[in-house]
Write a protein that holds these residues in place. Sequence first.
Motif, short mmCIF file in Angstrom:
data_model
loop_
_atom_site.label_atom_id
_atom_site.label_comp_id
_atom_site.label_asym_id
_atom_site.label_seq_id
_atom_site.Cartn_x
_atom_site.Cartn_y
_atom_site.Cartn_z
N ILE A 1 -23.12 -28.27 7.67
CA ILE A 1 -23.54 -28.31 6.27
C ILE A 1 -22.33 -28.41 5.35
CG2 ILE A 1 -24.57 -26.90 4.42
CD1 ILE A 1 -26.60 -28.32 6.10
N GLU A 2 -21.29 -27.67 5.69
CA GLU A 2 -20.10 -27.70 4.85
C GLU A 2 -19.51 -29.10 4.77
OE1 GLU A 2 -15.76 -25.43 4.48
OE2 GLU A 2 -17.13 -25.00 6.14
N ARG A 3 -19.47 -29.82 5.90
CA ARG A 3 -18.93 -31.18 5.90
C ARG A 3 -19.83 -32.13 5.11
NH1 ARG A 3 -17.07 -33.61 11.50
NH2 ARG A 3 -16.71 -35.33 10.03
N LEU A 4 -21.15 -31.89 5.24
CA LEU A 4 -22.07 -32.74 4.49
C LEU A 4 -21.89 -32.57 2.99
CD1 LEU A 4 -25.46 -32.52 6.45
CD2 LEU A 4 -24.12 -34.58 6.00
N ILE B 1 -28.12 -38.55 -3.76
CA ILE B 1 -28.96 -37.83 -2.79
C ILE B 1 -29.00 -36.34 -3.10
CG2 ILE B 1 -29.16 -37.19 -0.34
CD1 ILE B 1 -28.11 -39.91 0.39
N LYS B 2 -27.94 -35.82 -3.70
CA LYS B 2 -27.86 -34.39 -4.07
C LYS B 2 -28.06 -33.49 -2.84
CE LYS B 2 -29.45 -35.11 -8.81
NZ LYS B 2 -30.42 -34.74 -9.86
N VAL B 3 -27.10 -33.58 -1.94
CA VAL B 3 -27.17 -32.87 -0.65
C VAL B 3 -27.38 -31.37 -0.85
CG1 VAL B 3 -25.89 -32.29 1.44
CG2 VAL B 3 -25.80 -34.61 0.52
N LYS B 4 -26.65 -30.78 -1.79
CA LYS B 4 -26.74 -29.32 -1.99
C LYS B 4 -28.14 -28.90 -2.40
CE LYS B 4 -24.54 -25.49 -4.42
NZ LYS B 4 -23.47 -25.09 -5.40
N ASP B 5 -28.73 -29.64 -3.34
CA ASP B 5 -30.09 -29.30 -3.78
C ASP B 5 -31.08 -29.44 -2.65
OD1 ASP B 5 -28.99 -28.86 -6.24
OD2 ASP B 5 -29.72 -30.72 -7.15
N ARG B 6 -30.94 -30.52 -1.88
CA ARG B 6 -31.88 -30.75 -0.78
C ARG B 6 -31.74 -29.67 0.30
NH1 ARG B 6 -33.99 -36.28 -0.02
NH2 ARG B 6 -33.63 -37.45 -1.93
N ASP C 1 -18.63 -34.37 1.97
CA ASP C 1 -18.39 -35.73 2.47
C ASP C 1 -18.41 -36.71 1.29
OD1 ASP C 1 -18.24 -38.13 3.74
OD2 ASP C 1 -19.78 -37.67 5.24
N PRO C 2 -17.26 -37.35 0.96
CA PRO C 2 -17.21 -38.26 -0.21
C PRO C 2 -17.96 -39.57 0.02
CG PRO C 2 -15.12 -38.29 0.97
CD PRO C 2 -15.94 -37.22 1.62
#
Length: 738
Positions: free
Chosen positions: A330-333, A343-348, A336-337
């Motif tokens: 999750i941390e890499r996601l 997509i807003k990975v953190k919110d998802r 990841d630039p």
Amino acid sequence: TSRNPLRFGIHDEATIAVAFTPSAVAPPGLASLRLDLEPNGKNLLTLRDQSAHRLAIKATATPATARFTLQRNASLKLTAGSLQSGCPGLSLKALPRIFYRGHSTNNPSLAVAIDPCPPPVFRVSHAPLKKKTGLVSVAGQSQRQAIMFILDCSLSMSYGLANRDDPNKRWTTATERLGEVIKGLSTSSTIKPDVGLIAFGHRVGKTGNTINLNNEYLKKKGTPLQPEIAKDPWKDIEILSSFRPLTAAHLAKTLKDIDDLGPYGATPSLAALRIALGEFQKRRSGGIVVLITDGIYTDPDYNRKLAAIKGAMQASPGVSLQAVLFGQTIERLLNDPTVDPTIKVKDRQQALDTLLASGTGHKFHEAPQGAQLATKLAAAIAPRPYFILDRSTTNKMPRTDRQLGDESPRLQPGNYSIGYESVREIPFEIRGGEKHQFKLLRGATLRYEPPPERRHLTLPSGRFATVENGMSLICSESILVPAKDSTHSAVFTLCLVGRGEQDIVSRPREILFDIVPTSESTKPLARQKSRTTRWEIVPDRTTPTWKVTVDNWPQKTEATIQALWKSTPTPHDKNRVRVWTEVKEDGAKVAVPLPGFPRADGPPASVELKGTETLPATARAGSGSRRQLVITLTPSDRSPERASGFHEHFGRLLPELVWENGTIVADLEYSSEFICEPGSERLTVTFTWPAKLEFKPKELRVRIIPWADREKTAVRLTKPLTTRLLDADGRTGRPDDR
């Protein structure tokens, strides 16, 4: 001139006085006065002195008096192990006869009725429960009745692992490990699930605004692609294998389906999860969904889809979601630039965490390296434990997990709840000695196992009585067993069950059993036969169960059982508490309500307390043996005339030993003896104090709880419970022997 009838009471001797008055014209001389006892074939009474008295008859008409002291034999004494069968109610006669100048008198009207029986004595003893903890267990099939694997076939699965030293791609490692897991399930002796397989992102991809089709895969399968899927990569979800047992044929097909796949398209993980949950709803079973993915879901309108998944999870509470993030962290996601910021990975990810936290049994796993995937998949499909939450704590709820079929660790008294994954929890209470049993049905319902004793409610020969609150008291066993002194003891097993089969019944805080031969049940206490009752709690039962033994029970006699109990302790009056040193040294008085008191012309009723502290006869002082604290209660009023119900109230006075702060000294072995002699009543309660429990006399208190307070708000049977005839063969008393 003695009282007629003459009662011995608690004493072993009684005196009859006979006055003889000659008339004025009677000639002087000597007369012989004797006392005839009728009937006295068993020599129940004897005369302490001579059987005849010589009386001097004088012409002055002076009366002469003779006194006869009667003694009862050993079988009529309070210490007798078994009293005469006629007691109480045994009646003898004493007829005075005089012989004077060749003439003898025989006047039946002078006969004195004699009641030689001692007062009834009621003894009760209780052994405290040794098991202070309880157990629970959950039986049933493993909820792995079905496992649906979801395999991410998005293009990113062709990338390398987080560990760059591993030459394998994510796809190669994921498919190899998944195949090994499914093969292992086919040979497992403990887990026999139905297995299904869903893939997504394997047929339709998108580059910029261009839709691409995986024609190589479509040609291999020969299955036409639906137009709406061909236009939308986020609808590219396919059920490759429906739920089936892992037979050789199904195993081979599933492994071939995995081998035919390849990384190609998008990541519609949420849509795949919703379809998987729909498959469980069709079969109405519990199970597990295992999602193997290397990234965050990219479904559009994800909040609506998450809400739909949550609703499906609630509709199938026995289904557990296990999300395995592979080849990534999750941390890499999050950092990841190259990931599209829209997509807003953190919110998802936060939304997914909230979804998994909405029920028990769901989990998110991370396996960034290839060697970790096998371990995480094994954990995901492992049989889920049931859990116990301690509800007695104030700030946290410690959780205990156990596998299905295994017993819990010993649980201290308190309030708990038991659950399984997202199945509704069931609250229960432990008071010590319980062994609650639950069963998991189809992985979706947790049910309390009804106590086996409930069968007596439907047996033609079952013995039970309903309770005011809808529960039932069952006599599951009543037998007659021989004692050492050629008498018999009646043994009763009693249990309390709820109104419904699923009701969990907690053991009452206070309970009283009154078990007498049916022929005695309508008599006042002072006219009943002496009896000794021993009772104890039976441990390791799913319902509150007691064993009650009554000694010296007559053969071929029914039993009438009354019971009364309270779920909460009786409130106490601080005015009825005395310091132990006061009770032990000088004695004390406590005012209590008793029938017939207070009288209009006198003070309210009070009882006198006197305490003693002794060592058992077999112990030596200073040897560390358990001490005995004895409390004797007597009524201050010595009148032999008692109001109706007086003895029932006095005999059920409850002395308790409590600490200075009012906390009861728990789990003490005790016995009581109530001598029911009108005017000379005596209740003696003996507590056995544990050798390891130290106390300072000034810190200990004696608290008296009247029967009127104990009876108030108590629950009782709507009518007495009557057993069959108890016979010495021990069979007719068992309700289920038919």
